[in-house]
Design a protein around this motif. Structure first.
Motif, short mmCIF file in Angstrom:
data_model
loop_
_atom_site.label_atom_id
_atom_site.label_comp_id
_atom_site.label_asym_id
_atom_site.label_seq_id
_atom_site.Cartn_x
_atom_site.Cartn_y
_atom_site.Cartn_z
N ALA A 437 -94.40 11.60 40.28
CA ALA A 437 -95.42 11.06 39.76
C ALA A 437 -94.78 9.69 39.16
O ALA A 437 -95.57 8.46 39.09
N ARG A 438 -93.74 9.69 38.50
CA ARG A 438 -93.05 8.54 37.67
C ARG A 438 -92.74 7.50 39.05
O ARG A 438 -92.97 6.34 38.90
N THR A 439 -91.95 8.30 39.93
CA THR A 439 -91.71 7.16 41.19
C THR A 439 -92.79 6.69 41.77
O THR A 439 -92.90 5.35 41.83
N THR A 440 -93.99 7.32 41.92
CA THR A 440 -94.98 6.86 42.41
C THR A 440 -95.52 5.53 41.62
O THR A 440 -96.16 4.63 42.14
N LEU A 441 -95.71 6.02 40.33
CA LEU A 441 -96.25 4.76 39.21
C LEU A 441 -95.41 3.64 39.53
O LEU A 441 -95.86 2.73 39.44
N LYS A 446 -95.13 -1.99 41.06
CA LYS A 446 -94.57 -3.28 41.96
C LYS A 446 -95.53 -3.60 43.00
O LYS A 446 -95.68 -4.83 43.13
N GLN A 447 -96.25 -2.57 43.78
CA GLN A 447 -96.97 -3.24 44.74
C GLN A 447 -98.48 -3.84 44.23
O GLN A 447 -98.85 -4.80 44.91
N LEU A 448 -98.68 -3.68 43.11
CA LEU A 448 -99.81 -4.33 42.51
C LEU A 448 -99.32 -5.80 42.16
O LEU A 448 -100.20 -6.47 42.19
N GLU A 462 -101.13 6.51 37.19
CA GLU A 462 -101.18 6.77 35.80
C GLU A 462 -101.69 8.04 35.44
O GLU A 462 -101.07 8.72 34.54
N GLN A 463 -102.85 7.98 35.76
CA GLN A 463 -103.47 9.66 35.60
C GLN A 463 -102.78 10.76 36.13
O GLN A 463 -102.45 11.74 35.37
N THR A 464 -102.21 10.54 37.37
CA THR A 464 -101.17 11.81 37.69
C THR A 464 -100.08 11.80 36.78
O THR A 464 -99.66 12.85 36.45
#
Length: 518
Positions: A437-441, A446-448, A462-464
């Motif tokens: 989840a931290r990696t995904t966030l 960065k993609q945002l 963030e919810q995850t």
């Protein structure tokens, strides 16, 4: 045999003494205790706690409280088992609580009361000796009735002194069964004291671990709030520049508010946990507590004891207390039977009476008596038979309660072993989930900034992340909680106390260590 050097006059004054003593000794020596004799219940034939063998070692995870633990069959449990968590804060806290907690004081007082009741009942094995002295000033109506004195004097002083002895030989073991019952209740209370120590230490350990978990959850939640605050501020700037819509800003603000909303609830739980720790320490909620607990204050023991099933019933204080209650109920059946049989009483008295104080025991002024009595109740409306039936029913009840306690003890151990194995796997999975989840966030953020994803993707990440961090803190707490539960379910370690008179956490005098062999 040594000669009796007492004067004949002295021996003649107590002609009943030798007879009374001989009857008392004979009564005790020839007596038998009626009713069933208690037999220690056999341990269950079980050779394991679980239907299928569990792994000899748990899973591990790269986090505090994620160490692998190995099960060691027959491993000894230290008396201060909580020291296996390697927390000096916890050791000091429990030591202080053992001195101050009123539950411990109450349990120790109840034990002293039970001991006093045994000593009081044991007193009935001996004769009751009482003395009396009665002075009076009297005048007789000698014109109507015979004078009291041989001299015929109507006005006189009268001094009477008397020594009385009463003894009830325990022919059928009535008193012995009563003493046996009270001694069993004393043992039950002794194990209640041990259970009090065990429960208090366990509750404090669990409360401290829960505090550590709540602090970890609060820290994790504060990090989430910080991340979502940063995102919200970024979106506000982009909205001003026209890069995002107001809907996206509103969604970020709503999620930030939800994250902030969780903090008061966690802080409330932490405050309640601190109140609980204060109460366990024998303090009021407003009194300061010396320690604050985090996961860094604990370390899992690398090895966990697994007592043999045959030993569990000798280690658990609740099982031993139930066994003592069964012993008491067995003795009460003998009490009920003995009450239906004849009761023998021997009484004797020796005294003197005279008009002058120093002549009470002169020749002719001495009196004595020796009497025996056998009493048998022939009809009491069925009361005694009903009491016997009640004692039989109480024995059956005690047997059932003992079996139930044993079953619950084995269930506790089995449940804890399953939990230790499963919660270790859960923590490992929780750590993997949190890392993912931290990696995904991080990637999503960065993609945002590069415009590859919208705000919704970041909010979902963030919810995850929030859910994963809370789950990790709870899984960490479960590992420590399971360890405490295992030591508690195995009975603690009271039987390994070094010597009688040593103190539990420097608390009051503990239960006798030798009680296991009584």
């Amino acid at each position: 045999m040594l000669p009796d050097h007492r004067s004949p006059s002295i021996r003649s004054r107590i002609p009943f003494a030798g007879t009374a003593c001989a009857l008392a000794v004979c009564g005790v020596l020839t007596a038998c205790a009626v009713g069933p004799n208690f037999q220690t219940p056999k341990a269950p034939d079980a050779t394991a706690y679980t239907p299928k063998p569990l792994p000899t070692e748990t899973a591990s995870a790269p986090v505090q409280g994620g160490e692998a633990q190995r099960f060691v069959e027959g491993m000894q449990i230290p008396e201060q088992w909580w020291s296996m968590l390697h927390s000096e804060k916890l050791d000091r806290f429990i030591a202080a609580a053992m001195k101050a907690n009123p539950t411990v004081t109450a349990a120790q007082a109840a034990l002293r009361q039970a001991q006093a009741q045994v000593r009081a009942q044991q007193g009935f094995f001996f004769p009751t000796i009482s003395g009396s002295y009665s002075p009076s000033r009297q005048r007789n109506a000698v014109g109507t009735i015979s004078p009291t004195l041989t001299s015929g004097d109507p006005l006189f002083n009268l001094h009477t002194a008397e020594l009385s002895i009463s003894y009830a030989p325990d022919v059928f073991g009535l008193n012995r069964r009563r003493v046996e019952s009270l001694q069993a209740l004393e043992d039950a209370q002794r194990f209640e004291v041990e259970a009090t120590y065990l429960t208090l230490a366990s509750n404090i350990s669990l409360a401290a671990i829960e505090e550590a978990s709540l602090r970890a959850q609060i820290d994790a939640q504060q990090r989430i709030v910080a991340i979502e605050t940063k995102l919200y501020n970024l979106l506000q700037k982009q909205f001003t520049l026209g890069f995002v819509s107001g809907l996206e800003v509103a969604a970020a603000r709503a999620q930030l508010a939800q994250a902030e909303q969780a903090l008061p609830g966690l802080r409330k739980q932490l405050a309640l946990q601190r109140d609980l720790l204060a109460a366990l320490a024998g303090k009021l909620p407003a009194d300061p507590l010396d320690a604050e607990f985090t996961f860094d204050d604990f370390k899992l023991p690398a090895e966990l004891p697994v007592s043999l099933p045959s030993e569990l019933v000798r280690q658990r204080p609740d099982v031993r207390a139930a066994e003592a209650q069964l012993h008491s109920a067995t003795a009460e059946v003998g009490v009920a039977i003995a009450n239906m049989l004849p009761q023998l009483t021997i009484t004797g008295s020796y005294g003197g009476t005279a008009t002058v104080f120093n002549q009470m025991f002169s020749a002719g002024n001495v009196f004595w008596s020796l009497a025996g009595n056998v009493a048998q109740t022939f009809f009491a409306g069925g009361t005694m038979l009903a009491l016997k039936h009640g004692a039989d029913a109480a024995l059956v009840q005690a047997e059932a309660q003992y079996r139930s306690t044993v079953i619950n003890a084995f269930q506790n151990v089995a449940d804890t072993l399953h939990a230790i194995d499963a919660d270790a796997e859960t923590l490992r999975a929780a750590i993997t989930s949190e890392q993912a989840a931290r990696t995904t966030l991080e990637i999503t953020e960065k993609q945002l900034s590069s415009g590859y994803v919208n705000v919704l993707a970041v909010l979902n990440a963030e919810q995850t992340m929030r859910t994963a961090t809370q789950a990790t803190a709870q899984a960490q707490a479960a590992r420590f909680t399971d360890t405490v539960a295992l030591y508690q379910s195995l009975g603690g370690g009271w039987w390994n106390r070094q010597a009688e008179g040593t103190q539990v956490g420097d608390a009051g005098k503990p239960a006798r260590a030798e009680v296991a062999t009584r």
